[in-house]
Design a protein around this motif. Structure first.
Motif, PDB file in Angstrom:
ATOM      1  N   ALA A   1     112.797  79.781 -47.526  1.00 26.79           N
ATOM      2  CA  ALA A   1     114.263  79.727 -47.550  1.00 26.79           C
ATOM      3  C   ALA A   1     114.803  81.093 -47.651  1.00 26.79           C
ATOM      4  O   ALA A   1     115.757  81.753 -47.165  1.00 26.79           O
ATOM      5  CB  ALA A   1     114.750  78.622 -48.293  1.00 26.79           C
ATOM      6  N   VAL A   2     114.274  81.670 -48.841  1.00 21.64           N
ATOM      7  CA  VAL A   2     114.639  83.038 -49.123  1.00 21.64           C
ATOM      8  C   VAL A   2     114.339  84.203 -48.135  1.00 21.64           C
ATOM      9  O   VAL A   2     115.517  84.998 -47.791  1.00 21.64           O
ATOM     10  CB  VAL A   2     113.965  83.615 -50.609  1.00 21.64           C
ATOM     11  CG1 VAL A   2     114.443  84.793 -50.879  1.00 21.64           C
ATOM     12  CG2 VAL A   2     114.636  82.595 -51.814  1.00 21.64           C
ATOM     13  N   ASP A   3     113.179  84.088 -47.868  1.00 21.70           N
ATOM     14  CA  ASP A   3     112.772  84.888 -46.611  1.00 21.70           C
ATOM     15  C   ASP A   3     113.847  84.784 -45.481  1.00 21.70           C
ATOM     16  O   ASP A   3     113.854  85.982 -44.763  1.00 21.70           O
ATOM     17  CB  ASP A   3     111.362  84.712 -46.265  1.00 21.70           C
ATOM     18  CG  ASP A   3     110.647  85.840 -45.166  1.00 21.70           C
ATOM     19  OD1 ASP A   3     111.252  87.108 -45.236  1.00 21.70           O
ATOM     20  OD2 ASP A   3     109.963  85.475 -44.494  1.00 21.70           O
ATOM     21  N   THR A   4     113.953  83.618 -44.845  1.00 21.95           N
ATOM     22  CA  THR A   4     114.876  83.277 -43.727  1.00 21.95           C
ATOM     23  C   THR A   4     116.535  83.969 -44.227  1.00 21.95           C
ATOM     24  O   THR A   4     117.187  84.372 -43.416  1.00 21.95           O
ATOM     25  CB  THR A   4     114.958  81.846 -43.548  1.00 21.95           C
ATOM     26  OG1 THR A   4     113.547  81.510 -43.168  1.00 21.95           O
ATOM     27  CG2 THR A   4     115.892  81.669 -42.312  1.00 21.95           C
ATOM     28  N   ALA A   5     116.643  83.693 -45.382  1.00 22.83           N
ATOM     29  CA  ALA A   5     118.406  83.836 -45.552  1.00 22.83           C
ATOM     30  C   ALA A   5     118.285  85.511 -45.440  1.00 22.83           C
ATOM     31  O   ALA A   5     119.467  86.159 -45.207  1.00 22.83           O
ATOM     32  CB  ALA A   5     118.399  83.604 -47.087  1.00 22.83           C
ATOM     33  N   LEU A   6     117.311  86.156 -46.057  1.00 22.19           N
ATOM     34  CA  LEU A   6     117.166  87.544 -45.811  1.00 22.19           C
ATOM     35  C   LEU A   6     117.344  88.094 -44.389  1.00 22.19           C
ATOM     36  O   LEU A   6     117.856  89.089 -44.127  1.00 22.19           O
ATOM     37  CB  LEU A   6     115.963  88.486 -46.783  1.00 22.19           C
ATOM     38  CG  LEU A   6     115.694  89.713 -46.736  1.00 22.19           C
ATOM     39  CD1 LEU A   6     116.735  90.401 -47.336  1.00 22.19           C
ATOM     40  CD2 LEU A   6     114.528  90.272 -47.373  1.00 22.19           C
ATOM     41  N   GLU A   7     116.303  87.583 -43.665  1.00 16.14           N
ATOM     42  CA  GLU A   7     116.257  87.849 -42.278  1.00 16.14           C
ATOM     43  C   GLU A   7     117.875  87.668 -41.747  1.00 16.14           C
ATOM     44  O   GLU A   7     118.250  88.489 -40.939  1.00 16.14           O
ATOM     45  CB  GLU A   7     115.192  86.926 -41.455  1.00 16.14           C
ATOM     46  CG  GLU A   7     115.404  87.494 -40.072  1.00 16.14           C
ATOM     47  CD  GLU A   7     114.434  86.201 -39.298  1.00 16.14           C
ATOM     48  OE1 GLU A   7     114.703  86.312 -38.056  1.00 16.14           O
ATOM     49  OE2 GLU A   7     113.996  85.175 -39.748  1.00 16.14           O
TER      50      GLU A   7
END
Length: 326
Positions: free
Chosen positions: A313-319
């Motif tokens: 979820a964090v990785d996706t939010a950053l992208e």
């Protein structure tokens, strides 16, 4: 350039939200992660789990420090024990969301990631609450949002969300379906950087109605809505029978699937990705992602909670924040 700052709300304090947030220092991402929650609770849970985590108060003006967990301290309203809900802390959970939202509004945060909360305890506190999505939509004055889960190589959006099955057919109208598809198309472009999204759409009935023999929603509502969307330049295809839609040869050229109701699309996605999936709210004027699981009260404080979905979820939010801020 300063690193983007992502707010992570720690969610229901008696659930696994605090547990999985303690794993965030291991995330090697080009951003600052700030956990919103009670610092004393986080330290107590770290001690309970035997996790050697260094907590540090969040200072927007300071630079990131390696190996620490930055915390924006928001005090609990009442004592908290892992696995035991306390209605007095419902206001605390909402304060986490409000603080994250305000931080996005004033430019402190580039995106919001939410750990799970418990809807029932918030309602028991006398606050009508149907979920993160609806709460953030109302707070931001967003009239229409869409729920999408991603994982296992799939993106699945929902035309309707948390409705009893008997109410689904009545909730699917041409304007509503067109609005959701437009949101999915627009956010795939704006927040995922996909120039020309291709969206596959499921029918409502078995065999997509089988030419009207098993229902007329495909003929009367879904197909006309898709024709209108195509006339707007949106690449939607279908309606397809849901039982054959999720096959590799169908999905290989698709950027997302739009299903008609919650349990039509999500069992397939969760089978493919549970524990590594991410819940995404489309249509908001900011980026919000979440884990694909609940509070897991029985796992809180045991060391058995898996933080994999939070990391995704964090990785996706950053992208998404990267594309959204272009």
């Amino acid at each position: 350039m300063p690193l983007p700052v992502i707010a992570v709300t720690s969610g229901e304090p008696s659930g696994i939200g605090p547990d999985i947030c303690l794993d965030l220092p291991a995330a090697e991402l080009p951003c600052r992660l700030v956990v919103l929650g009670d610092k004393t609770l986080l330290q107590a849970r770290a001690d309970q789990l035997g996790k050697a985590v260094v907590l540090q108060d969040f200072n927007p003006a300071a630079g990131q420090q390696e190996g620490v967990l930055e915390v924006l301290h928001i005090p609990l309203k009442a004592p908290c024990e892992a696995g035991r809900l306390n209605v007095e802390n419902a206001a605390y959970v909402l304060e986490l969301l409000d603080t994250a939202y305000n931080g996005i509004q004033n430019g402190t945060f580039a995106a919001m990631v939410t750990a799970p909360l418990h809807k029932g305890i918030i309602n028991d506190a006398g606050v009508p609450f149907s979920g993160h999505t609806e709460y953030l939509a109302e707070k931001s004055g967003t009239g229409q949002v869409a729920m999408m889960l991603a994982g296992g190589g799939l993106r699945v959006a929902l035309a309707t969300t948390h409705l009893p099955l008997k109410d689904v057919a009545a909730a699917i109208t041409r304007p509503q379906l067109e609005s959701v598809a437009q949101i999915v198309h627009r956010d795939l472009q704006k927040k995922f950087g996909i120039a020309a999204p291709r969206i596959l759409v499921a029918g409502l009935n078995p065999h997509a109605g089988e030419g009207g023999h098993l229902g007329h929603e495909e003929i009367d509502i879904i197909a006309p809505a898709l024709n209108n969307l195509r006339a707007q330049g949106i690449d939607v295809r279908g309606p397809y029978p849901a039982d054959t839609l999720f096959q590799p040869f169908m999905l290989k050229d698709a950027d997302a699937v739009l299903t008609m109701y919650h349990d039509q699309g999500l069992p397939v996605l969760k089978y493919a990705s549970f524990g590594k999936g991410v819940n995404i709210t489309l249509g908001l004027p900011f980026v919000r992602t979440s884990v694909d699981h609940g509070t897991a009260l029985d796992l809180a404080g045991t060391g058995k909670a898996d933080s994999g979905s939070l990391m995704v979820a964090v990785d996706t939010a950053l992208e998404m924040a990267h594309h959204n801020n272009r």
